[in-house]
Design a protein around this motif. Sequence first.
Motif, PDB file in Angstrom:
ATOM      1  N   ALA A  55       2.049  -6.464  -5.288  1.00 41.36           N
ATOM      2  CA  ALA A  55       0.825  -6.430  -6.091  1.00 41.36           C
ATOM      3  C   ALA A  55       0.562  -4.981  -6.494  1.00 41.36           C
ATOM      4  CB  ALA A  55      -0.346  -6.998  -5.293  1.00 41.36           C
ATOM      5  N   ALA A  56       0.921  -4.660  -7.720  1.00 35.35           N
ATOM      6  CA  ALA A  56       0.991  -3.259  -8.138  1.00 35.35           C
ATOM      7  C   ALA A  56      -0.198  -2.829  -8.985  1.00 35.35           C
ATOM      8  CB  ALA A  56       2.283  -3.025  -8.919  1.00 35.35           C
ATOM      9  N   THR A  57      -0.437  -1.542  -8.948  1.00 35.41           N
ATOM     10  CA  THR A  57      -1.330  -0.841  -9.853  1.00 35.41           C
ATOM     11  C   THR A  57      -0.528   0.343 -10.379  1.00 35.41           C
ATOM     12  OG1 THR A  57      -3.223  -1.459  -8.490  1.00 35.41           O
ATOM     13  CG2 THR A  57      -3.580   0.295 -10.074  1.00 35.41           C
ATOM     14  N   PRO A  58      -0.682   0.723 -11.660  1.00 34.04           N
ATOM     15  CA  PRO A  58       0.151   1.787 -12.208  1.00 34.04           C
ATOM     16  C   PRO A  58       0.085   3.082 -11.399  1.00 34.04           C
ATOM     17  CG  PRO A  58      -1.000   0.653 -13.976  1.00 34.04           C
ATOM     18  CD  PRO A  58      -1.551   0.112 -12.685  1.00 34.04           C
ATOM     19  N   ARG A  59       1.239   3.704 -11.233  1.00 33.08           N
ATOM     20  CA  ARG A  59       1.400   5.036 -10.640  1.00 33.08           C
ATOM     21  C   ARG A  59       0.989   5.071  -9.170  1.00 33.08           C
ATOM     22  NH1 ARG A  59       4.897   6.001 -13.791  1.00 33.08           N
ATOM     23  NH2 ARG A  59       4.846   8.251 -13.384  1.00 33.08           N
ATOM     24  N   THR A  60       1.439   4.072  -8.418  1.00 32.67           N
ATOM     25  CA  THR A  60       1.133   4.016  -6.981  1.00 32.67           C
ATOM     26  C   THR A  60       2.384   3.970  -6.111  1.00 32.67           C
ATOM     27  OG1 THR A  60       0.960   1.601  -7.083  1.00 32.67           O
ATOM     28  CG2 THR A  60      -1.099   2.871  -7.319  1.00 32.67           C
ATOM     29  N   GLY A  61       3.559   4.147  -6.714  1.00 35.36           N
ATOM     30  CA  GLY A  61       4.789   4.099  -5.929  1.00 35.36           C
ATOM     31  C   GLY A  61       5.377   2.715  -5.789  1.00 35.36           C
ATOM     32  N   SER A  62       4.875   1.746  -6.549  1.00 33.91           N
ATOM     33  CA  SER A  62       5.362   0.371  -6.421  1.00 33.91           C
ATOM     34  C   SER A  62       6.822   0.240  -6.836  1.00 33.91           C
ATOM     35  CB  SER A  62       4.494  -0.583  -7.244  1.00 33.91           C
ATOM     36  OG  SER A  62       4.445  -0.185  -8.603  1.00 33.91           O
ATOM     37  N   THR A  63       7.266   1.059  -7.798  1.00 28.34           N
ATOM     38  CA  THR A  63       8.663   0.994  -8.225  1.00 28.34           C
ATOM     39  C   THR A  63       9.591   1.508  -7.126  1.00 28.34           C
ATOM     40  OG1 THR A  63       7.979   1.311 -10.531  1.00 28.34           O
ATOM     41  CG2 THR A  63      10.301   1.674 -10.029  1.00 28.34           C
ATOM     42  N   VAL A  64       9.145   2.521  -6.399  1.00 31.47           N
ATOM     43  CA  VAL A  64       9.939   3.037  -5.281  1.00 31.47           C
ATOM     44  C   VAL A  64      10.082   1.975  -4.203  1.00 31.47           C
ATOM     45  CG1 VAL A  64      10.029   4.776  -3.449  1.00 31.47           C
ATOM     46  CG2 VAL A  64       9.288   5.427  -5.737  1.00 31.47           C
ATOM     47  N   THR A 179      -1.326   1.107  -3.377  1.00 35.33           N
ATOM     48  CA  THR A 179      -2.577   1.703  -3.823  1.00 35.33           C
ATOM     49  C   THR A 179      -2.494   3.223  -3.714  1.00 35.33           C
ATOM     50  OG1 THR A 179      -4.992   1.635  -3.545  1.00 35.33           O
ATOM     51  CG2 THR A 179      -3.649   1.555  -1.541  1.00 35.33           C
ATOM     52  N   ARG A 180      -3.555   3.899  -4.152  1.00 37.35           N
ATOM     53  CA  ARG A 180      -3.558   5.371  -4.167  1.00 37.35           C
ATOM     54  C   ARG A 180      -4.976   5.858  -3.925  1.00 37.35           C
ATOM     55  NH1 ARG A 180       0.056   8.693  -8.574  1.00 37.35           N
ATOM     56  NH2 ARG A 180      -0.403  10.820  -7.906  1.00 37.35           N
ATOM     57  N   ARG A 181      -5.122   6.824  -3.044  1.00 32.74           N
ATOM     58  CA  ARG A 181      -6.470   7.331  -2.718  1.00 32.74           C
ATOM     59  C   ARG A 181      -7.045   8.183  -3.848  1.00 32.74           C
ATOM     60  NH1 ARG A 181      -3.666   8.714   2.180  1.00 32.74           N
ATOM     61  NH2 ARG A 181      -3.987   7.133   3.798  1.00 32.74           N
ATOM     62  N   ASP A 182      -6.231   9.043  -4.444  1.00 26.42           N
ATOM     63  CA  ASP A 182      -6.705  10.007  -5.441  1.00 26.42           C
ATOM     64  C   ASP A 182      -6.582   9.400  -6.839  1.00 26.42           C
ATOM     65  OD1 ASP A 182      -7.280  12.144  -7.095  1.00 26.42           O
ATOM     66  OD2 ASP A 182      -6.126  13.601  -5.925  1.00 26.42           O
ATOM     67  N   ARG A 183      -7.705   8.832  -7.325  1.00 25.57           N
ATOM     68  CA  ARG A 183      -7.646   8.188  -8.634  1.00 25.57           C
ATOM     69  C   ARG A 183      -7.520   9.197  -9.774  1.00 25.57           C
ATOM     70  NH1 ARG A 183     -12.474   4.973 -11.195  1.00 25.57           N
ATOM     71  NH2 ARG A 183     -12.914   4.405  -9.025  1.00 25.57           N
ATOM     72  N   VAL A 248       0.436  -0.308   1.201  1.00 26.87           N
ATOM     73  CA  VAL A 248       1.216   0.929   1.145  1.00 26.87           C
ATOM     74  C   VAL A 248       0.424   1.934   0.318  1.00 26.87           C
ATOM     75  CG1 VAL A 248       3.364   2.017   0.412  1.00 26.87           C
ATOM     76  CG2 VAL A 248       3.400  -0.314   1.327  1.00 26.87           C
ATOM     77  N   VAL A 249       0.047   3.036   0.923  1.00 24.59           N
ATOM     78  CA  VAL A 249      -0.738   4.074   0.245  1.00 24.59           C
ATOM     79  C   VAL A 249       0.207   5.144  -0.289  1.00 24.59           C
ATOM     80  CG1 VAL A 249      -2.586   5.768   0.484  1.00 24.59           C
ATOM     81  CG2 VAL A 249      -2.694   3.604   1.757  1.00 24.59           C
ATOM     82  N   PHE A 250       0.056   5.474  -1.542  1.00 28.63           N
ATOM     83  CA  PHE A 250       0.951   6.412  -2.215  1.00 28.63           C
ATOM     84  C   PHE A 250       1.045   7.742  -1.468  1.00 28.63           C
ATOM     85  CE2 PHE A 250       1.532   9.951  -5.191  1.00 28.63           C
ATOM     86  CZ  PHE A 250       2.710   9.586  -5.822  1.00 28.63           C
ATOM     87  N   GLU A 251      -0.095   8.265  -1.070  1.00 31.49           N
ATOM     88  CA  GLU A 251      -0.087   9.573  -0.393  1.00 31.49           C
ATOM     89  C   GLU A 251       0.696   9.519   0.922  1.00 31.49           C
ATOM     90  OE1 GLU A 251      -3.484   9.691  -3.269  1.00 31.49           O
ATOM     91  OE2 GLU A 251      -2.638   8.208  -1.894  1.00 31.49           O
TER      92      GLU A 251
END
Length: 307
Positions: A55-64, A179-183, A248-251
């Motif tokens: 379940a992705a949101t852009p620029r959160t590392g989901s492709t990795v 997801t990502r903490r720093d929007r 999974v948090v990007f940071e």
Amino acid sequence: MRELAPSLRTTIRTAPRPARSVLRSTARARAGPSVLSGPPASQWQRPPAMSIVNAATPRTGSTVIGDVLAQLGLGRPAEFLNKGVMGRAHDDVGLPRPGPGERRRRLFRRALLRDRWWVLHTIEPESLPEYLEAVTAHTTGPSGVFSLKLHWQQLQETNERYGFDPLMLPGPVRWVHCTRRDRVAQAVSFAKAIQTGQWQRRSDACAPVLAPTPTYRDEQIVHLYEHLGASDQWPQFFATHDIEPVTVVFEDLVEDFESTARQLLIELGLPQPSVPEPHLRRQSDDVDDEWIAEFRRRHPSMAADHD
């Protein structure tokens, strides 16, 4: 086929929708090469024993994360419900093409509704089960795991047009939420990717890819910042339907990739003796740092929400 629960349908269809400009940019960019061409992922002949939805949101590392799953033989995660990917299914899967009358009707709709530019090329609604069957047969890994990367707007659109529902996926479904903490940093990365067309960078690339020079556009970054806040409906979706995703948090992924990826696999019930290095590398550079600093200077109240 299991039917969509009414509460699930309501959650999907009443959630905020991304702006047209965001939909057009990301749909074209993420379509990529055909995901159904080439040899199958494995010789698995039975229905998948398990499905993983990223379940992705852009620029959160989901492709990795998808790259790691693919290297481990846990499916071949891709955006199978991306409009561009589905549009090529006529040739990839052998689905029937729309007739002349249907194409004329779609052309008329495209002229009237610019946010529906893709309707000329998508598969017919009644072909969705056949399409999903072909995708799972072609991409299920040797361990019987099927993986899918899914953005929220893709769930909205395919539910509205095709009646798609995650219950249609085979086997028990496990969810991963990237997801990502720093929007602010997320919005900056999003804007830069849209401007340059560079959505990922392979670690084994021999030479830099020529791309347009990005320019700081405050209005664009503000728009994407607000879009990211309004369109990430995954947490509400999970809470409403008692789904416990593996988050999974990007940071965390950037700080300690191996430990974060290993913990993800353990929580999915798929522990591995080792975690492969991703084929992709981080794209952030000095340009991102400069844009982030400039955005924070101009919009201190927005930046403070995510410090």
